[in-house]
Scaffold this motif. Sequence first.
Motif, short mmCIF file in Angstrom:
data_model
loop_
_atom_site.label_atom_id
_atom_site.label_comp_id
_atom_site.label_asym_id
_atom_site.label_seq_id
_atom_site.Cartn_x
_atom_site.Cartn_y
_atom_site.Cartn_z
N ARG A 71 0.94 -1.22 -0.09
CA ARG A 71 -0.05 -0.03 -0.04
C ARG A 71 0.80 1.51 0.06
NH1 ARG A 71 -4.05 1.44 4.13
NH2 ARG A 71 -3.47 -0.55 5.30
N ASP A 72 1.77 1.25 0.93
CA ASP A 72 2.54 2.58 1.04
C ASP A 72 3.87 2.41 0.55
OD1 ASP A 72 0.56 3.60 2.55
OD2 ASP A 72 1.10 2.73 4.27
N ILE A 73 4.39 1.44 -0.23
CA ILE A 73 5.57 1.23 -1.04
C ILE A 73 5.60 1.57 -2.53
CG2 ILE A 73 7.10 -0.53 -1.30
CD1 ILE A 73 6.54 -1.74 1.10
N ASP A 74 6.63 2.04 -3.28
CA ASP A 74 6.90 2.25 -4.42
C ASP A 74 7.65 0.99 -4.90
OD1 ASP A 74 7.18 2.93 -6.96
OD2 ASP A 74 8.48 4.72 -6.59
N THR A 75 7.07 0.00 -5.30
CA THR A 75 7.58 -1.03 -5.72
C THR A 75 8.35 -1.04 -7.19
OG1 THR A 75 5.63 -2.03 -6.84
CG2 THR A 75 6.18 -2.84 -4.51
N ALA A 76 8.36 0.18 -7.78
CA ALA A 76 9.18 0.29 -9.07
C ALA A 76 10.69 0.58 -8.41
CB ALA A 76 8.80 1.70 -9.73
N GLN A 77 10.87 0.92 -7.05
CA GLN A 77 12.06 0.99 -6.74
C GLN A 77 12.52 -0.18 -5.66
OE1 GLN A 77 13.55 3.84 -7.71
NE2 GLN A 77 11.61 4.50 -8.57
N ALA A 78 14.00 -0.42 -5.44
CA ALA A 78 14.06 -1.36 -4.43
C ALA A 78 13.74 -0.68 -3.00
CB ALA A 78 15.82 -1.49 -4.47
N PHE A 79 13.44 -1.52 -1.98
CA PHE A 79 13.01 -1.12 -0.69
C PHE A 79 13.54 -2.28 0.30
CE2 PHE A 79 9.29 -3.85 -0.40
CZ PHE A 79 8.97 -3.96 -1.66
N ARG A 80 13.57 -1.65 1.60
CA ARG A 80 13.99 -2.61 2.64
C ARG A 80 12.70 -2.57 3.81
NH1 ARG A 80 19.57 -2.73 4.18
NH2 ARG A 80 19.10 -2.35 6.19
N LEU A 81 12.45 -4.06 4.33
CA LEU A 81 11.52 -3.88 5.20
C LEU A 81 12.07 -4.61 6.57
CD1 LEU A 81 8.61 -4.72 2.85
CD2 LEU A 81 8.96 -2.65 4.17
N HIS A 82 11.39 -4.11 7.71
CA HIS A 82 11.91 -4.91 8.90
C HIS A 82 11.34 -6.21 8.78
CE1 HIS A 82 12.07 -5.68 13.33
NE2 HIS A 82 13.62 -5.39 12.99
N LEU A 83 12.08 -7.32 9.42
CA LEU A 83 11.47 -8.55 9.37
C LEU A 83 10.80 -8.76 10.74
CD1 LEU A 83 11.29 -11.25 7.87
CD2 LEU A 83 13.37 -12.02 8.90
N ALA A 84 9.56 -8.72 10.75
CA ALA A 84 8.80 -8.60 11.89
C ALA A 84 8.49 -10.33 12.51
CB ALA A 84 7.52 -8.05 11.80
N GLY A 85 8.67 -11.18 11.78
CA GLY A 85 8.24 -12.47 12.40
C GLY A 85 8.01 -13.50 11.08
N ALA A 86 7.39 -14.59 11.41
CA ALA A 86 7.29 -15.79 10.46
C ALA A 86 6.02 -16.13 10.61
CB ALA A 86 8.19 -16.58 10.47
N GLY A 128 20.68 -8.82 7.86
CA GLY A 128 20.39 -8.50 9.47
C GLY A 128 18.89 -8.86 9.51
N ASP A 129 18.11 -7.84 10.22
CA ASP A 129 16.68 -7.98 10.71
C ASP A 129 16.02 -7.34 9.39
OD1 ASP A 129 17.17 -9.06 13.12
OD2 ASP A 129 17.08 -7.07 14.47
N TYR A 130 16.73 -7.08 8.25
CA TYR A 130 15.83 -6.40 7.32
C TYR A 130 15.76 -7.31 6.13
CZ TYR A 130 15.53 -2.20 9.86
OH TYR A 130 14.82 -1.29 10.61
N THR A 131 15.17 -7.33 5.12
CA THR A 131 14.76 -7.94 4.09
C THR A 131 14.90 -6.95 2.99
OG1 THR A 131 13.34 -9.61 5.13
CG2 THR A 131 13.58 -9.70 2.71
N VAL A 132 15.83 -7.11 1.80
CA VAL A 132 15.85 -6.13 0.79
C VAL A 132 15.24 -6.75 -0.40
CG1 VAL A 132 17.67 -4.68 -0.44
CG2 VAL A 132 18.16 -5.56 1.92
N PHE A 133 13.92 -5.81 -1.05
CA PHE A 133 13.54 -6.25 -1.98
C PHE A 133 13.88 -5.56 -3.19
CE2 PHE A 133 9.98 -8.32 0.21
CZ PHE A 133 10.21 -8.11 1.33
N PRO A 134 14.13 -6.19 -4.36
CA PRO A 134 14.65 -5.33 -5.84
C PRO A 134 13.66 -4.39 -6.05
CG PRO A 134 14.12 -7.78 -6.16
CD PRO A 134 13.85 -7.36 -4.59
#
Length: 414
Positions: A71-86, A128-134
């Motif tokens: 919703r709040d992400i511009d997926t055209a660009q790479a972005f990083r999100l904090h890994l909150a669990g599984a 680390g605690d982040y996941t990097v999306f291309p």
Amino acid sequence: MIDLCSLENEPMLSVEAARERIAAALEPVIGVEKTALKYALGRVLAEPVCSPLDIPHDRNAAVDGYAFSSRDIDTAQAFRLHLAGASWAGKPFQGQLNAGECIRIFTGAVLPREADSVVMQEFVTVDGDYTVFPAAVPARRFVRETGEDVKSGGILCGAGKKLTAIELGLFASAGIYDVVVKRPVNIAFFSTGDELTGIGKPLAPGKIHDSNRYILGGLLTDPCYCAADLGVIGDDMRQLEDALSQAALNHDVIITTGGASVGEADFITRILERLGEVHLWKIAMKPGKPFAFGKIGKAFFFGLPGNPVAVAVTFQQIVKPGLGRLTGLMPASPLRIKAMLTAPLKKEPGRLEFQRGILTQNADGEFFVASAGGQGSHMLGSMSASNCYIILPADCCGVQANEPVWVEPFQTSL
Ligand code: AMP
Ligand code: MG
């Protein structure tokens, strides 16, 4: 009851007309029974089955990967999100997914309410605690929506369906553990003929082994039928009359082979005139011209020809659709395809022919067919070598090589 008029002075009956007369005379059996799902394979569903659940029951992931809200992400660009669990299959993520967060997710695991996208694990890197999306990851993908296959209350399967492994799985996925199916049709069958010798015994001069009961026993091995093999009855009026009237007392259907033509020793037709409302038909098909149909008491009677290939062909083409109607099966036409003939076929005009053929397919998916060999109605050897019927219309006078013909394959996969 339809008029089962005898055809002695009439032209031959077409296969279609024979099927129609039989269908008009037969009513589906009334009885139903409740059966545990695991015993329902091959039975005919007596009433529609609706799903008490949405299937899928929860929104879940279609792949192993990472779930997030686009919703709040511009997926055209790479972005990083904090890994909150599984979220694991069977063990959902318990928390709430906040802005700037993602979770690890596995195939079939429930998606957090806030998530709308899953990205395959191959496309991301973990820092680390982040996941990097291309850049340009596809959003709103790999999500299986609640009820996207079947909605709660929707029909899983209609009445008249012969249940396959797939329906068993479908019902199980909805938590259904028993189903109402039609009761089996009770069928008695026997062979007739003085020349018949049981297998395992040496043949006296002029005798032959009885193959028809093994063909019929095999063709009647179906959870929709409860078939009783009544053995061999000689060409003897009394014995035949006794066997038929006994069998009619406690069976829905009687099937016999042999004795259905008008030869000297062909008693069946004469007995039937006395016992019930049965008539001899000359069906315009090859093999299988002499064929008797009607009623003895409450039992429907099918008198098949004596030759084994004719038994198999008339059973499949004429009797089986009739039994399908009795078992409450939805009518369905067999699969027929066009195939190119690789060698010429001879045929006399007059009867619809079911020649035995060998069907092949080349690497481009094109079908080819050739005769399986001898076409005599006593020749089970060539029938065993075949995998299809080559269907030649009544008016056909032979077919040249490289012409298309209709073919009915013997096997289907489910
Ligand atoms: P029918 O219709 O009784 O005149 O038989 C036609 C041909 O089929 C004859 O050659 C019979 O010997 C043969 N036949 C009849 N019944 C059987 C059977 N149960 N198994 C093998 N061949 C049979
Ligand atoms: Mg006979």
